[in-house]
Design an enzyme around this catalytic site. Structure first.
Site, mmCIF file in Angstrom:
data_model
loop_
_atom_site.group_PDB
_atom_site.id
_atom_site.type_symbol
_atom_site.label_atom_id
_atom_site.label_comp_id
_atom_site.label_asym_id
_atom_site.label_seq_id
_atom_site.Cartn_x
_atom_site.Cartn_y
_atom_site.Cartn_z
ATOM 1 N N ASP A 266 35.659 43.655 37.101
ATOM 2 C CA ASP A 266 36.287 44.621 38.210
ATOM 3 C C ASP A 266 37.564 45.312 37.634
ATOM 4 O OD1 ASP A 266 37.451 45.160 40.593
ATOM 5 O OD2 ASP A 266 37.618 43.126 41.541
ATOM 6 N N ASP A 326 35.842 47.452 49.065
ATOM 7 C CA ASP A 326 35.323 46.169 49.553
ATOM 8 C C ASP A 326 34.988 46.226 51.264
ATOM 9 O OD1 ASP A 326 36.631 45.680 47.251
ATOM 10 O OD2 ASP A 326 37.777 43.882 48.202
HETATM 11 C C1 GLA Z 1 38.479 43.347 44.397
HETATM 12 C C2 GLA Z 1 36.894 43.418 44.569
HETATM 13 C C3 GLA Z 1 36.268 42.199 45.389
HETATM 14 C C4 GLA Z 1 36.949 40.826 44.732
HETATM 15 C C5 GLA Z 1 38.348 40.704 44.636
HETATM 16 C C6 GLA Z 1 38.881 39.569 43.875
HETATM 17 O O1 GLA Z 1 38.872 43.482 45.598
HETATM 18 O O2 GLA Z 1 36.498 44.562 45.084
HETATM 19 O O3 GLA Z 1 34.974 42.313 45.388
HETATM 20 O O4 GLA Z 1 36.346 40.783 43.636
HETATM 21 O O5 GLA Z 1 38.762 41.960 43.938
HETATM 22 O O6 GLA Z 1 40.143 39.619 43.616
#
Ligand code: GLA
Length: 501
Positions: A266, A326
């Protein structure tokens, strides 16, 4: 918690926000840069910075959230002796200066509360670590994994920081006892908040929630399942936990030693060090590290669809890549994401998939009809099917959606060709997916909140004549094909999903 939106809206320039009523002398004490350490019960300290500037009638500023990204403060006002504001990440602040430090209480929109003391620091404290040169761009060989879209479960959507060893073991148990494993779900993926820090040799260690990662992997493997984990190319993850920056090969070796089978990687704080033009090289670095670890691991790229990741994702060894910010557990978020994926269809195929984010099915924010639409749409899109609910306590309806084998067969079709939209009228969209056996899957999606009588002609979905067999995949029954096409009643926010052979 939409990360991409927050990331893209980030601006170093704070927004001036008027304070309701006269600014008190106490508020003036807010001026400055403050480091706020949040101590978690499981032994992790998360570092945040408040950057506050007191004007005559306003406070402007931002929060460097989890040392990862900046968010402007919003809605600042006095409440008695306290200054109250919030940030888009879903954190609500109550700040009380005590002459030297700030006493801060944070409540989170998703539930939970932390208290912290913020101390004044020099601006340079916020600087990220020194830049490490990215590798020269080259292609990483395909790892041979994820011939069909990966299926499994991920902790984030339901558990966020509440995931621990017991939850993971119980989820593995539930994956088997619910029939999900038999229906094809394989990966049990731990998302952010498992990380502890590094030992004296620089090896990543889990925090107290995960006492023995290797034992956990052994347990998950003993159930016939695979274990996934999460990290960031930045110094810290989006949640502010230890990232892989400067430790990529070492972390890949550690994961391999534990028996990890899948890595979600990520972007997060890497954006404070690298411009997006270097994103590909940074992901390639982990792709190569995983390959030299000697253990096959699925690589899931999570950078919210920046710099057309679908055009180079496979070249860094990626098996799937997020195409959006997200998802949230509501109709608007899910449908905005799902119905806007059509243009990416050419980029998906065996071994490399578009990922419109994990499932929200069963998390409570949508109706059963909407969850069927969510699952149908993701299956038409050949999307990874990562359940994001609490498998230990799901309802029969949720289980039926997640284990509908006829729908899963569409998602997992060996041809790996994503659906395309062939019509869009009056809020009803018809999507068609060509299948390996020469048949077609057709989804008639009603985006209106009221029901619609609707359908499509055989020619509109590319057929010269009526197919021999039409199967309704939610009702599990055959439908007698009409001469010219299909017509039926589609519930509001609902779908009719058909297989034509
Ligand atoms: C980001 C990602 C999510 C999750 C969070 C965790 O927002 O896009 O899917 O993994 O981080 O902190």
């Amino acid at each position: 918690m939409g990360f991409l939106g927050r990331l893209l809206r980030f601006s170093a320039v704070g927004l001036a926000l008027a304070l309701a009523g006269p600014v008190s002398a106490r508020a003036a004490e807010l001026n400055g840069i403050w480091r706020m350490d949040i101590h978690k019960a499981f032994g992790v300290t998360l570092q945040n910075y408040l950057i506050l500037k007191q004007g005559p009638t306003s406070i402007e500023g931002s929060v460097l959230v989890n040392s990862s990204y900046k968010a402007r403060i919003q809605g600042a006002h006095m409440d008695g002796q306290d200054v109250v504001f919030h940030i888009e990440w879903g954190w609500n602040f109550r700040v009380r200066p005590d002459g030297q430090n700030l006493h801060v209480v944070i409540t989170y929109d998703g539930g939970g509360r932390d208290e912290a003391i913020a101390v004044p620091v020099a601006e340079s404290e916020m600087n990220p670590p020194a830049r490490i040169e990215p590798p020269a761009v080259r292609d990483v060989t395909y790892n041979g994994l994820a011939r069909t879209p990966p299926m499994g479960w991920n902790s984030w959507n339901h558990f966020a920081e509440r995931v621990d060893d017991a939850v993971v073991r119980q989820t593995a148990d539930a994956m088997v006892s619910s029939g999900m494993a038999a229906a094809g779900y394989l990966y049990i993926n731990i998302d952010d908040t498992w990380e502890g820090g590094r030992d004296s040799k620089g090896n990543i260690v889990p925090n107290r929630k995960f006492p023995d990662m290797k034992a956990l992997a052994d347990y998950v493997h003993s159930k016939g399942l695979r274990l996934g984990i999460y990290s960031s190319p930045g110094p810290v993850t989006c949640g502010g936990y230890e990232g892989s920056y400067g430790h990529e090969e070492q972390d890949a070796r550690t994961y391999a030693g534990w028996g990890i089978d899948y890595l979600k990687y990520d972007w997060c704080s890497a954006g404070r060090i690298y411009p997006t033009t270097e994103l590909r090289a940074i992901y390639q670095k982990m792709g190569e590290a995983l390959q030299s670890s000697g253990r096959p691991m699925v690589l899931s790229l999570c950078e919210y669809g920046m710099v057309d990741v679908w055009t180079w994702g496979p070249k860094v060894g990626g098996n799937l890549w997020r195409t959006t910010g997200d998802i949230s557990d509501n109709w608007k978020s899910m449908s905005d994401i799902g119905f806007n994926q059509g243009r990416l269809a050419p980029y998906a195929g065996p071994g490399h998939w578009n990922d419109p984010d994990m499932l929200e099915v069963g998390n409570g924010g949508m109706t059963v009809e909407e969850y069927r639409t969510h699952f149908s749409l993701w299956s038409m899109l050949a999307a990874p099917l990562m359940a994001g609910n609490d498998l230990r306590s799901m309802s029969a309806e949720t289980r039926e959606i997640l284990t509908n084998r006829e729908v899963i067969a569409i998602d997992q079709d060996a041809l790996g060709r994503e659906a395309v939209r062939v019509s869009d009228a009056d809020g009803v969209e018809v999507w068609v997916r060509t299948l390996a056996d020469g048949g077609h899957a057709v989804g008639v999606f009603n985006r209106n909140s009221e029901e619609r009588q609707s359908g499509f002609s055989w020619s509109a979905v590319g057929l010269a004549a009526a197919p021999a067999n039409v199967r309704a995949l939610w009702r599990h029954e055959s439908v007698t094909p009409g001469a010219g096409g299909y017509d039926g009643l589609i519930p509001g926010h609902g779908v009719v999903l058909l297989r034509l052979n």
